[in-house]
Scaffold this motif. Sequence first.
Motif, PDB file in Angstrom:
ATOM      1  N   ASN A 126     -47.744 -52.226  14.838  1.00  0.00           N
ATOM      2  CA  ASN A 126     -46.546 -52.208  14.231  1.00  0.00           C
ATOM      3  C   ASN A 126     -46.064 -50.781  15.271  1.00  0.00           C
ATOM      4  OD1 ASN A 126     -46.688 -54.388  12.752  1.00  0.00           O
ATOM      5  ND2 ASN A 126     -47.602 -52.700  10.517  1.00  0.00           N
ATOM      6  N   LEU A 168     -42.316 -54.533  12.879  1.00  0.00           N
ATOM      7  CA  LEU A 168     -43.200 -55.036  13.809  1.00  0.00           C
ATOM      8  C   LEU A 168     -43.436 -56.330  14.283  1.00  0.00           C
ATOM      9  CD1 LEU A 168     -42.294 -56.829   9.573  1.00  0.00           C
ATOM     10  CD2 LEU A 168     -43.497 -54.789   9.965  1.00  0.00           C
ATOM     11  N   ALA A 207     -47.767 -59.053  12.159  1.00  0.00           N
ATOM     12  CA  ALA A 207     -47.417 -58.865  11.307  1.00  0.00           C
ATOM     13  C   ALA A 207     -45.980 -59.761  11.546  1.00  0.00           C
ATOM     14  CB  ALA A 207     -46.373 -57.476  11.440  1.00  0.00           C
ATOM     15  N   THR A 208     -45.306 -60.188  11.839  1.00  0.00           N
ATOM     16  CA  THR A 208     -44.098 -60.798  12.209  1.00  0.00           C
ATOM     17  C   THR A 208     -44.781 -62.381  11.191  1.00  0.00           C
ATOM     18  OG1 THR A 208     -42.989 -59.157  14.007  1.00  0.00           O
ATOM     19  CG2 THR A 208     -42.173 -62.183  13.853  1.00  0.00           C
ATOM     20  N   VAL A 251     -44.910 -62.571   8.079  1.00  0.00           N
ATOM     21  CA  VAL A 251     -43.941 -62.218   7.274  1.00  0.00           C
ATOM     22  C   VAL A 251     -43.508 -63.563   6.863  1.00  0.00           C
ATOM     23  CG1 VAL A 251     -42.270 -61.248   8.916  1.00  0.00           C
ATOM     24  CG2 VAL A 251     -42.156 -60.096   6.186  1.00  0.00           C
ATOM     25  N   LEU A 309     -45.314 -49.328   5.443  1.00  0.00           N
ATOM     26  CA  LEU A 309     -44.702 -50.833   4.961  1.00  0.00           C
ATOM     27  C   LEU A 309     -44.255 -51.027   3.835  1.00  0.00           C
ATOM     28  CD1 LEU A 309     -46.774 -53.520   7.197  1.00  0.00           C
ATOM     29  CD2 LEU A 309     -44.105 -51.641   8.115  1.00  0.00           C
ATOM     30  N   PHE A 352     -36.213 -52.622   4.390  1.00  0.00           N
ATOM     31  CA  PHE A 352     -36.702 -53.681   3.953  1.00  0.00           C
ATOM     32  C   PHE A 352     -36.301 -54.592   4.190  1.00  0.00           C
ATOM     33  CE2 PHE A 352     -36.294 -52.150   0.043  1.00  0.00           C
ATOM     34  CZ  PHE A 352     -35.876 -52.530  -0.440  1.00  0.00           C
ATOM     35  N   GLU A 354     -42.365 -57.041   3.414  1.00  0.00           N
ATOM     36  CA  GLU A 354     -42.960 -55.880   4.221  1.00  0.00           C
ATOM     37  C   GLU A 354     -44.536 -55.133   2.729  1.00  0.00           C
ATOM     38  OE1 GLU A 354     -39.622 -56.147   6.704  1.00  0.00           O
ATOM     39  OE2 GLU A 354     -39.566 -56.044   4.268  1.00  0.00           O
TER      40      GLU A 354
END
Length: 279
Positions: free
Chosen positions: A2, A16, A20-21, A24, A138, A144, A250
């Motif tokens: 990130n 991100l 991570a994307t 999430v 994060l 966020f 996050e």
Amino acid sequence: MNRLTGSDGAPALAILGPPATRLVKELDRVFTGWGTEAGAEEISAPPLFPVTDLEKFDVYTNFPQLAWVAGSLDLTEDQFKPVDGRFGPGAVTEARYGLPHATCYGAYLFHEGNQVADDTLVTLVNRCFRNEDHYGGLRRLASFQMREIVAIGSFEHTQQVLARFTERIQSFAGTLGIDLGKVPAGDPFFRNDNGRALLQKLSPVKYEFQYGDLAIASVNTHRNFFGERCAIRLESGEHAYTSCVAFGLERWIAVLTEHFGEDLDAALTAVRAAAADPS
């Protein structure tokens, strides 16, 4: 990987990366699914609201330290160009819009002035903004994503929703192997209302689910505060009660990154398996 950025080098904002994307988006899909399975309808809210709307909720009285606002700029003079990454106070003409620090405000404003069923349930996700005294990747960001499931209706309905999702959060975390503590929070939500402030002291209105010292979800009861402020009524004529379940997306990523040794693909597989677990 990130990318963290922020003013003066503070790790206040996160871009991100692909793993991570993916994670999430999967978490949000899971939490949204919990809401829709329970009968929630999804709505979409803007990332900012008129200051007059947020003032209804005592945002600037009860949470002044968190507040961000957005204003228009007057850049007709060179003296108002940004210097060292900042616009001077003379460059901002008016700040008519506020950046919310919680997602659920959009649900109450959507139903403002309306009559609702005793068992109304909505879900929405939004960007939240908090002017913290420090940031930590994060775990603590200036901006966020927060997914919420919001109950509006009878008091019994709002409490049943909190009980149902308390159990679901704890079960989901347990299946992931994450140990979450449920602790009462001390947010001064009703500081501007003496009657409710006393009630809050007698019975906590917010519980956080914490991984170590980090809250990643919460359940919140507001009694009829938002129903009164937004003139939301039940068929009986009384003001609606509300409660909400909130997930800091996050922050879940931060916990899963730590728990799975930074292997986000493994975390994604585990989240999908835990979501499919009937227990």
